[in-house]
Enzyme design. Structure first.
Site, PDB file in Angstrom:
ATOM      1  N   GLU A  42       0.825  -1.216   0.000  1.00 17.78           N
ATOM      2  CA  GLU A  42       0.000   0.000   0.000  1.00 17.78           C
ATOM      3  C   GLU A  42       0.856   1.261   0.000  1.00 17.78           C
ATOM      4  O   GLU A  42       0.448   2.300  -0.507  1.00 17.78           O
ATOM      5  CB  GLU A  42      -0.967   0.011   1.191  1.00 17.78           C
ATOM      6  CG  GLU A  42      -2.115  -0.991   1.077  1.00 17.78           C
ATOM      7  CD  GLU A  42      -1.755  -2.388   1.565  1.00 17.78           C
ATOM      8  OE1 GLU A  42      -0.567  -2.644   1.883  1.00 17.78           O
ATOM      9  OE2 GLU A  42      -2.681  -3.240   1.630  1.00 17.78           O
TER      10      GLU A  42
ATOM     11  N   LYS B 110     -17.698  -1.779   5.971  1.00 18.63           N
ATOM     12  CA  LYS B 110     -18.048  -2.790   4.967  1.00 18.63           C
ATOM     13  C   LYS B 110     -19.558  -2.868   4.731  1.00 18.63           C
ATOM     14  O   LYS B 110     -19.994  -3.117   3.604  1.00 18.63           O
ATOM     15  CB  LYS B 110     -17.496  -4.151   5.393  1.00 18.63           C
ATOM     16  CG  LYS B 110     -17.561  -5.187   4.276  1.00 18.63           C
ATOM     17  CD  LYS B 110     -16.804  -6.458   4.628  1.00 18.63           C
ATOM     18  CE  LYS B 110     -16.850  -7.452   3.481  1.00 18.63           C
ATOM     19  NZ  LYS B 110     -16.094  -8.676   3.803  1.00 18.63           N
TER      20      LYS B 110
ATOM     21  N   PHE C  65     -11.601  -8.212  13.566  1.00 18.21           N
ATOM     22  CA  PHE C  65     -10.485  -8.587  12.702  1.00 18.21           C
ATOM     23  C   PHE C  65     -10.160  -7.455  11.721  1.00 18.21           C
ATOM     24  O   PHE C  65     -11.038  -6.945  11.043  1.00 18.21           O
ATOM     25  CB  PHE C  65     -10.807  -9.873  11.933  1.00 18.21           C
ATOM     26  CG  PHE C  65      -9.711 -10.289  10.997  1.00 18.21           C
ATOM     27  CD1 PHE C  65      -8.458 -10.647  11.488  1.00 18.21           C
ATOM     28  CD2 PHE C  65      -9.912 -10.302   9.621  1.00 18.21           C
ATOM     29  CE1 PHE C  65      -7.432 -11.009  10.628  1.00 18.21           C
ATOM     30  CE2 PHE C  65      -8.899 -10.663   8.755  1.00 18.21           C
ATOM     31  CZ  PHE C  65      -7.648 -11.012   9.263  1.00 18.21           C
ATOM     32  N   GLN C  66      -8.922  -7.062  11.677  1.00 16.18           N
ATOM     33  CA  GLN C  66      -8.420  -5.986  10.812  1.00 16.18           C
ATOM     34  C   GLN C  66      -9.116  -4.659  11.063  1.00 16.18           C
ATOM     35  O   GLN C  66      -9.352  -3.876  10.145  1.00 16.18           O
ATOM     36  CB  GLN C  66      -8.496  -6.383   9.327  1.00 16.18           C
ATOM     37  CG  GLN C  66      -7.533  -7.523   9.022  1.00 16.18           C
ATOM     38  CD  GLN C  66      -7.366  -7.797   7.551  1.00 16.18           C
ATOM     39  OE1 GLN C  66      -8.276  -7.612   6.754  1.00 16.18           O
ATOM     40  NE2 GLN C  66      -6.181  -8.270   7.172  1.00 16.18           N
TER      41      GLN C  66
ATOM     42  N   MET D 160      23.622   9.994   3.549  1.00 15.92           N
ATOM     43  CA  MET D 160      23.414  11.232   4.299  1.00 15.92           C
ATOM     44  C   MET D 160      23.668  11.007   5.792  1.00 15.92           C
ATOM     45  O   MET D 160      24.210  11.881   6.478  1.00 15.92           O
ATOM     46  CB  MET D 160      21.994  11.762   4.053  1.00 15.92           C
ATOM     47  CG  MET D 160      21.777  13.164   4.561  1.00 15.92           C
ATOM     48  SD  MET D 160      22.974  14.339   3.861  1.00 15.92           S
ATOM     49  CE  MET D 160      22.023  15.072   2.540  1.00 15.92           C
TER      50      MET D 160
HETATM   51  C1  LIG Z   1      11.863   6.125   6.109  1.00 18.65           C
HETATM   52  C2  LIG Z   1      13.116   6.804   6.511  1.00 18.65           C
HETATM   53  N1  LIG Z   1      13.940   6.236   7.413  1.00 18.65           N
HETATM   54  C3  LIG Z   1      15.094   6.857   7.772  1.00 18.65           C
HETATM   55  C4  LIG Z   1      15.422   8.074   7.259  1.00 18.65           C
HETATM   56  C5  LIG Z   1      16.705   8.785   7.692  1.00 18.65           C
HETATM   57  N2  LIG Z   1      17.602   8.950   6.547  1.00 18.65           N
HETATM   58  C6  LIG Z   1      17.709  10.101   5.848  1.00 18.65           C
HETATM   59  S1  LIG Z   1      18.752  10.007   4.557  1.00 18.65           S
HETATM   60  C7  LIG Z   1      19.165   8.412   4.943  1.00 18.65           C
HETATM   61  C8  LIG Z   1      20.143   7.660   4.099  1.00 18.65           C
HETATM   62  C9  LIG Z   1      19.602   7.324   2.763  1.00 18.65           C
HETATM   63  O1  LIG Z   1      20.472   6.395   2.143  1.00 18.65           O
HETATM   64  P1  LIG Z   1      20.351   6.131   0.599  1.00 18.65           P
HETATM   65  O2  LIG Z   1      18.956   5.853   0.239  1.00 18.65           O
HETATM   66  O3  LIG Z   1      21.345   5.128   0.188  1.00 18.65           O
HETATM   67  O4  LIG Z   1      20.699   7.571  -0.018  1.00 18.65           O
HETATM   68  P2  LIG Z   1      22.114   8.347   0.020  1.00 18.65           P
HETATM   69  O5  LIG Z   1      22.045   9.343   1.139  1.00 18.65           O
HETATM   70  O6  LIG Z   1      23.186   7.335   0.205  1.00 18.65           O
HETATM   71  O7  LIG Z   1      22.166   9.029  -1.305  1.00 18.65           O
HETATM   72  C10 LIG Z   1      18.461   7.985   6.075  1.00 18.65           C
HETATM   73  C11 LIG Z   1      18.599   6.665   6.695  1.00 18.65           C
HETATM   74  C12 LIG Z   1      14.509   8.635   6.335  1.00 18.65           C
HETATM   75  N3  LIG Z   1      14.717   9.828   5.791  1.00 18.65           N
HETATM   76  N4  LIG Z   1      13.398   7.978   5.974  1.00 18.65           N
END
Ligand SMILES: Cc1ncc(C[n+]2csc(CCOP(=O)(O)OP(=O)(O)O)c2C)c(N)n1
Ligand SMILES: [Mg+2]
Length: 563
Positions: free
Chosen positions: A54, A166, A116-117, A475
């Site tokens: 989803e 439902k 349920f659900q 990042m």
């Molecule tokens: C759902 C979610 N979980 C954690 C984060 C925290 N977060 C921000 S950037 C990042 C790293 C992203 O890694 P990647 O997708 O490999 O991108 P890169 O920065 O390496 O280009 C994380 C873990 C987030 N923004 N969203």
């Protein structure tokens, strides 16, 4: 008795036809079986797109809404179906995307029994929607659906949830209920107050160092043309927020590029030094402002926004204009404005642009990620729809892809949702089938929603997935390098899957590129290929995004402005 007898689900289908829906993004389950049965039985003029999670449905609906300007429509079952939508609903709320989301609910007589659900969708979604409904009487359904589309798409756009028990969809009912509505408590202010426009025109006439800041509100108001006219008429420099990219042509001589944490030196210093800042449809979020006291410290601030709640929320505002951005810009274009000579200001900004451009180190193998983005820009002639995930690759895409056209940039700004980019590309491609859609994703984020590969395979959607593969949660790694003495806690992804084989297992073409020399021919070839591709580009792990305003610092305290 008037009208024909049909099921509530058939009535729902009729309301969707009346709303001119052409695409629904959804996933079936127990509480929506009557609705899926109605989809099967009715010869609907719209298509249902089955996601594989989803979250995929809702991000696809966001991508669709972002690039078409039309509301994205989502359908999911009760309980886990609905809760799997929560991230996307919040994302749409933060970035003001118009969505109408239908969730199944357990039958009315068992609501509150932990059936349920069963999940309390009204309770869960109240803080993350513009509005939400639970249908308690089928005769309300046509009016509620019509209202929901109206609320989602007018004023400041946002997501609206309709929770349908439902029994409402399953039971037999009449097919001709009234759908007229009157919402006295919801009357967005569209036209600007003329006196406020006069004040703004006077302030502009007095300003020596004026600056325009354009946000996504300009895009939602379809005001890019008026923004360009206004800026060019008075030679006003323009910076944009992350979400406002493309609302003003990035290659225009008046453009300073993006402002904020990873914005350009020219844009951030312009904010620091301007004496009049005119914000058009941006919400002054913290990633833009940095430390509040250092944000536009010498400026009178004017803020044009359709949402009065945004005015003065983060930044003290001298001239509030509550209005649709297009209407406000038209009023300003019609106003009497006699500009001061701002030649010196313009020269200074132009010099900043020339002296402190975005920079990067070029490498051969692995590839420099910023150089890769520049090649994507060149080879797509700057005309692709670009969707991204969240992280370093997102910032590089924002910095190095010069968006000249509105509504071609699809990214998760406010919530910063990893896993957004690829499913958003699915929706964007369905909404604009003739455009090149490039999904620039991180190796981390792609792994959060890559199950949607089934969808691009099934529908042969020619989405090009570009993995900026730094084998890291880049990042996070960068912040650990800068602020946590290189303690790389859980941020290195040395055990990534083989993305080529993974794509192939879905029946999608996969390619891997780890040398600079192969980048341009590969991009040329895959952009010309009429089908989906996953391209795994190996980039330098250690590269950081610069310039940067460290958390807590002011907009003028950028680091990494030069090599
Ligand atoms: C759902 C979610 N979980 C954690 C984060 C925290 N977060 C921000 S950037 C990042 C790293 C992203 O890694 P990647 O997708 O490999 O991108 P890169 O920065 O390496 O280009 C994380 C873990 C987030 N923004 N969203
Ligand atoms: Mg990464």
């Amino acid at each position: 008795m008037k009208g024909k007898l049909i099921t509530g689900a058939d009535l729902l289908i009729k309301t969707l036809v009346d709303a001119n829906v052409d695409t629904i993004f959804g996933y079936p389950g127990g509480a929506v079986l009557p609705i899926y049965d109605a989809l099967y039985r009715n010869d609907t003029p719209f298509e249902h797109v089955l996601s594989r999670h989803e979250q995929g449905s809702i991000h696809a609906a966001e991508g669709y809404a972002r690039v078409t300007g039309k509301p994205g429509v989502v359908l999911a079952t009760s309980g886990p179906g609905a809760t799997n939508l929560i991230t996307g609903i919040t994302d749409a709320m933060m970035d003001s995307l118009p969505l109408v989301i239908f969730t199944g609910q357990v039958a009315k007589n068992v609501i509150g029994t932990d059936a349920f659900q069963e999940a309390d969708v009204m309770g869960i979604t109240t803080p993350i929607t513009k509005y939400n409904y639970q249908v308690s009487d089928v005769s309300d359904l046509p009016r509620i659906v019509k209202e929901a589309f109206h609320i989602a798409t007018t004023g400041r756009p946002g997501p609206v949830v309709i929770d349908i028990p439902k029994n409402i969809s399953a039971n037999i009912t009449l097919n001709d209920f009234e759908d007229d509505f009157y919402l006295p408590g919801y009357q967005p202010t569209i036209n600007p107050n003329p006196l406020q426009i006069v004040k703004l025109a006077e302030a502009l006439s007095r300003a020596k160092r004026p600056l325009l800041l354009a946000g996504a509100g300009t895009l939602f108001a379809d005001a890019s043309k008026e923004l360009k006219q206004f800026a060019e008429k008075y030679k006003l420099p323009v910076t944009t927020t992350l979400l406002g990219l493309g609302t003003f042509p990035g290659t225009n001589e008046l453009s300073l590029g993006m402002a904020g944490m990873h914005g350009t030196y020219a844009a951030n210093m312009a904010i620091y030094e301007c004496d009049l800042l005119i914000n058009i449809g941006a919400r002054f979020d913290d990633r833009l402002t940095g430390k509040i006291v250092d944000f536009a410290p010498n400026a009178k601030v004017a803020h044009i926004d359709i949402d009065p709640a945004e005015i003065g929320k983060n930044i003290k505002t001298d001239i509030p204009v509550v209005a649709d951005a297009k209407k406000a810009l038209i009023a300003l274009l019609d106003s009497k404005i006699e500009m001061q000579n701002n030649f010196e200001w313009f020269e200074k900004l132009t010099k900043n642009k020339q002296d402190y451009p975005l920079w990067y180190e070029r490498t051969d193998a692995p590839i420099s990620p910023q150089w890769l983005i520049e090649q994507i820009y060149n080879i797509s002639n700057g005309e692709a729809i670009v969707t991204t995930d969240v992280g370093q690759h997102q910032m590089w895409a924002a910095q190095f892809y010069k968006f000249d056209k509105p509504n071609n940039w699809v990214t998760s700004g406010g919530l910063g949702t990893m896993g957004f980019g690829f499913p958003a590309a699915v929706g964007a491609q369905l909404g604009r089938p003739n455009d090149l859609v490039v999904s620039i994703v991180g190796d981390g984020g792609f792994q959060m929603t890559l199950q949607e590969l089934s969808v691009i395979k099934q529908r042969n959607l020619p989405v090009k997935v570009i993995i900026v593969n730094n084998e890291a949660l880049g990042m996070v790694r960068q912040w650990q390098e800068s602020f946590y003495e290189e303690r790389y806690s859980e941020s290195l992804l040395s055990e990534n899957p083989d993305f080529v084989k993974l794509a192939e297992s879905y029946g999608v073409r996969g390619v891997k590129v780890d040398q600079e020399a192969d980048v341009i021919p590969t991009l040329q070839e895959i952009f010309a290929y009429d089908g989906p591709v996953v391209a795994d580009f190996r980039v330098v792990r250690q590269t950081c995004v610069y310039p940067m305003i460290a958390p807590g610092k002011g907009i003028h305290e950028m680091v990494g402005v030069t090599k």
